[in-house]
Enzyme design. Sequence first.
Site, PDB file in Angstrom:
ATOM      1  CE  LYS A  42      31.499  39.570  39.313  1.00  0.00           C
ATOM      2  NZ  LYS A  42      32.964  39.588  39.217  1.00  0.00           N
ATOM      3  CG  ASN A  43      33.387  36.223  37.661  1.00  0.00           C
ATOM      4  OD1 ASN A  43      33.389  37.453  37.511  1.00  0.00           O
ATOM      5  ND2 ASN A  43      33.549  35.641  38.839  1.00  0.00           N
TER       6      ASN A  43
ATOM      7  CB  CYS B  30      41.500  43.948  45.136  1.00  0.00           C
ATOM      8  SG  CYS B  30      41.233  42.214  45.299  1.00  0.00           S
TER       9      CYS B  30
ATOM     10  NE  ARG C 102      41.795  38.794  42.844  1.00  0.00           N
ATOM     11  CZ  ARG C 102      40.644  39.191  42.332  1.00  0.00           C
ATOM     12  NH1 ARG C 102      40.095  40.303  42.712  1.00  0.00           N
ATOM     13  NH2 ARG C 102      40.032  38.476  41.418  1.00  0.00           N
TER      14      ARG C 102
ATOM     15  CG  ASP D  32      33.731  34.236  43.660  1.00  0.00           C
ATOM     16  OD1 ASP D  32      34.710  34.731  44.256  1.00  0.00           O
ATOM     17  OD2 ASP D  32      33.652  34.187  42.413  1.00  0.00           O
TER      18      ASP D  32
ATOM     19  NE  ARG E 186      33.404  45.765  40.830  1.00  0.00           N
ATOM     20  CZ  ARG E 186      34.677  45.510  41.087  1.00  0.00           C
ATOM     21  NH1 ARG E 186      35.262  46.094  42.107  1.00  0.00           N
ATOM     22  NH2 ARG E 186      35.371  44.684  40.331  1.00  0.00           N
TER      23      ARG E 186
HETATM   24  C1  EPZ Z   1      38.436  34.945  39.198  1.00  0.00           C
HETATM   25  O1  EPZ Z   1      39.423  35.851  39.679  1.00  0.00           O
HETATM   26  C2  EPZ Z   1      37.096  35.574  39.470  1.00  0.00           C
HETATM   27  N1  EPZ Z   1      37.016  36.831  38.740  1.00  0.00           N
HETATM   28  C3  EPZ Z   1      36.914  35.782  40.958  1.00  0.00           C
HETATM   29  O2  EPZ Z   1      35.631  36.316  41.191  1.00  0.00           O
HETATM   30  C4  EPZ Z   1      37.041  34.429  41.667  1.00  0.00           C
HETATM   31  O3  EPZ Z   1      36.990  34.644  43.061  1.00  0.00           O
HETATM   32  C5  EPZ Z   1      38.371  33.775  41.307  1.00  0.00           C
HETATM   33  O4  EPZ Z   1      38.508  33.693  39.876  1.00  0.00           O
HETATM   34  C6  EPZ Z   1      38.523  32.380  41.870  1.00  0.00           C
HETATM   35  O5  EPZ Z   1      37.463  31.576  41.478  1.00  0.00           O
HETATM   36  C7  EPZ Z   1      36.677  36.824  37.451  1.00  0.00           C
HETATM   37  O6  EPZ Z   1      36.473  35.783  36.841  1.00  0.00           O
HETATM   38  C8  EPZ Z   1      36.526  38.130  36.769  1.00  0.00           C
HETATM   39  P1  EPZ Z   1      42.529  33.470  40.106  1.00  0.00           P
HETATM   40  P2  EPZ Z   1      40.944  35.680  39.271  1.00  0.00           P
HETATM   41  O7  EPZ Z   1      43.517  33.945  39.119  1.00  0.00           O
HETATM   42  O8  EPZ Z   1      41.036  35.236  37.863  1.00  0.00           O
HETATM   43  C9  EPZ Z   1      46.552  33.686  42.709  1.00  0.00           C
HETATM   44  C10 EPZ Z   1      34.073  37.768  42.233  1.00  0.00           C
HETATM   45  O9  EPZ Z   1      33.747  38.141  43.391  1.00  0.00           O
HETATM   46  N2  EPZ Z   1      47.230  34.111  41.462  1.00  0.00           N
HETATM   47  O10 EPZ Z   1      41.981  32.100  39.946  1.00  0.00           O
HETATM   48  O11 EPZ Z   1      41.640  36.896  39.686  1.00  0.00           O
HETATM   49  C11 EPZ Z   1      45.616  34.774  43.230  1.00  0.00           C
HETATM   50  O12 EPZ Z   1      46.335  35.752  43.954  1.00  0.00           O
HETATM   51  C12 EPZ Z   1      35.523  37.596  41.852  1.00  0.00           C
HETATM   52  O13 EPZ Z   1      33.252  37.595  41.315  1.00  0.00           O
HETATM   53  C13 EPZ Z   1      48.600  34.233  41.460  1.00  0.00           C
HETATM   54  O14 EPZ Z   1      49.259  34.005  42.472  1.00  0.00           O
HETATM   55  O15 EPZ Z   1      41.327  34.491  40.250  1.00  0.00           O
HETATM   56  C14 EPZ Z   1      44.664  33.987  44.061  1.00  0.00           C
HETATM   57  O16 EPZ Z   1      45.179  33.765  45.339  1.00  0.00           O
HETATM   58  C15 EPZ Z   1      36.498  37.982  42.895  1.00  0.00           C
HETATM   59  N3  EPZ Z   1      49.201  34.658  40.310  1.00  0.00           N
HETATM   60  C16 EPZ Z   1      44.544  32.666  43.299  1.00  0.00           C
HETATM   61  O17 EPZ Z   1      45.686  32.611  42.439  1.00  0.00           O
HETATM   62  C17 EPZ Z   1      48.515  34.929  39.173  1.00  0.00           C
HETATM   63  O18 EPZ Z   1      49.136  35.294  38.143  1.00  0.00           O
HETATM   64  C18 EPZ Z   1      43.276  32.534  42.445  1.00  0.00           C
HETATM   65  O19 EPZ Z   1      43.190  33.612  41.540  1.00  0.00           O
HETATM   66  C19 EPZ Z   1      47.116  34.778  39.177  1.00  0.00           C
HETATM   67  C20 EPZ Z   1      46.489  34.361  40.347  1.00  0.00           C
END
Ligand code: EPZ
Length: 418
Positions: free
Chosen positions: A20-21, A114, A119, A301, A393
């Site tokens: 998916k991702n 969410c 996030r 995840d 999803r």
């Molecule tokens: C991706 O989310 C995945 N989603 C998530 O999968 C996965 O849990 C996550 O990466 C971590 O591996 C997709 O790829 C579509 P991040 P993403 O930016 O990109 C903070 C699932 O269940 N952060 O690495 O949103 C954020 O709040 C999903 O399949 C900031 O602070 O994850 C979090 O605490 C859920 N500022 C951490 O970084 C930003 O600008 C990691 O988020 C961006 C992120």
Amino acid sequence: MILVEGGQPLTGTVEASGAKNAALPAIIAALLTDRPVLIRRTPQLVDVETAVALVQSLGKKVERTGDTVAISERTCLSPAPPREIVSRMRASFLALGPLLARLGEASVPLPGGCAIGARPVDLHLKGLAALGAEVEIGEGMVHARARELRGTTVQLDFPSVGATEQLLLAGALAHGETVVMNPAREPEVQDLGRLLSAMGAPVRWAADRVSVFGQQRLDGAAHTVIPDRIETGTYLIVGAITRGTVRVVRTDPSLQTALSSALTAAGAAVKEGTDWIEVSSPGGMQAVDVKTAPHPGFPTDLQPPWVALMSTASGKSLVTETVFEARFHHVPELARLGARLRVEGRTIVVEGPAGLRGAPVRASDIRAGAALLAASLAAQGCTELAGEELLQRGYDTFVDKLAALGARIWQREENSND
Ligand code: EPZ
């Protein structure tokens, strides 16, 4: 509503779907070019349908044949995706970079918080600003404008998956080289790098950075997404928690090292071949502490399903969540099934083994749903799991896949009282 009658070991073989991702950013990457882009091995998921609706709403034509999605340009691209589509899925925000890079402007609604944490998107926006974009936020929208994006070096405070992807996407059409220091190295980000390289913007990885060499125009490409490592890991946990033997095929065992060592430490036997991995857990399991971390650490995840597994293991385990500050909503729901666990700061303390018993429960996000599903398959008696649209999803045809492993599982239309 999903109904599960648990308590039997699951045994057999299940095929992994495409990730998916990896599929979501690949579909959005098609916005970077007016040439056709073919994405193979896309899973059948509600989130993939949302990504398709997103690019269609912006001017793309999409045809799906089996697991191949063919994306071509139907009309001039619009710089503003509808709020209704973006609000369905956070990954939609990745459209900002490609639209900005191609059209010189983009207006994308903020994805908002969410169920697993606040996030924010600050890292995405800081990075785009460093590439020369003027970014304004107003009325819940991000408006970005740039006559030309210019490659530069961006240092990420945290290796964010989304921010790394956003910068690779925008950098692919920027002038010169964009370097992301401290990037996310998740296999799905690397997969996006392969697609961008195939479209003509070479992406290179080094020990502390990833870079993309921007081009004036990008070509079309045909790309096959990697197997879903989170889906694979979830089926391995389902095999272990039911004390069965589950083999996942058409997958990449090299992406399971963190889970596979934790499973082995807990007493399961893990075997693997070139494109399969198998867990078998005939006896009891022991408590093992894990801490989530960016790749190649233990994936956040898989934290919720791992907590479900640990509730059936002997002893006390500490499961620490370092990626998302609020990924704990599965905890009270697992407790309804009889798990003995509590949250202390960012750690879930699990006291096992608990005799799990079926109960009505509700999923709050995709992976919380996976945890409840795994626990319900191990629980004696019947579980009614609400919120299955969240599982849809992230898990391709999971009812059929689990039934083929011997699970007693049914999907029932929700009535208005559910
Ligand atoms: C991706 O989310 C995945 N989603 C998530 O999968 C996965 O849990 C996550 O990466 C971590 O591996 C997709 O790829 C579509 P991040 P993403 O930016 O990109 C903070 C699932 O269940 N952060 O690495 O949103 C954020 O709040 C999903 O399949 C900031 O602070 O994850 C979090 O605490 C859920 N500022 C951490 O970084 C930003 O600008 C990691 O988020 C961006 C992120």
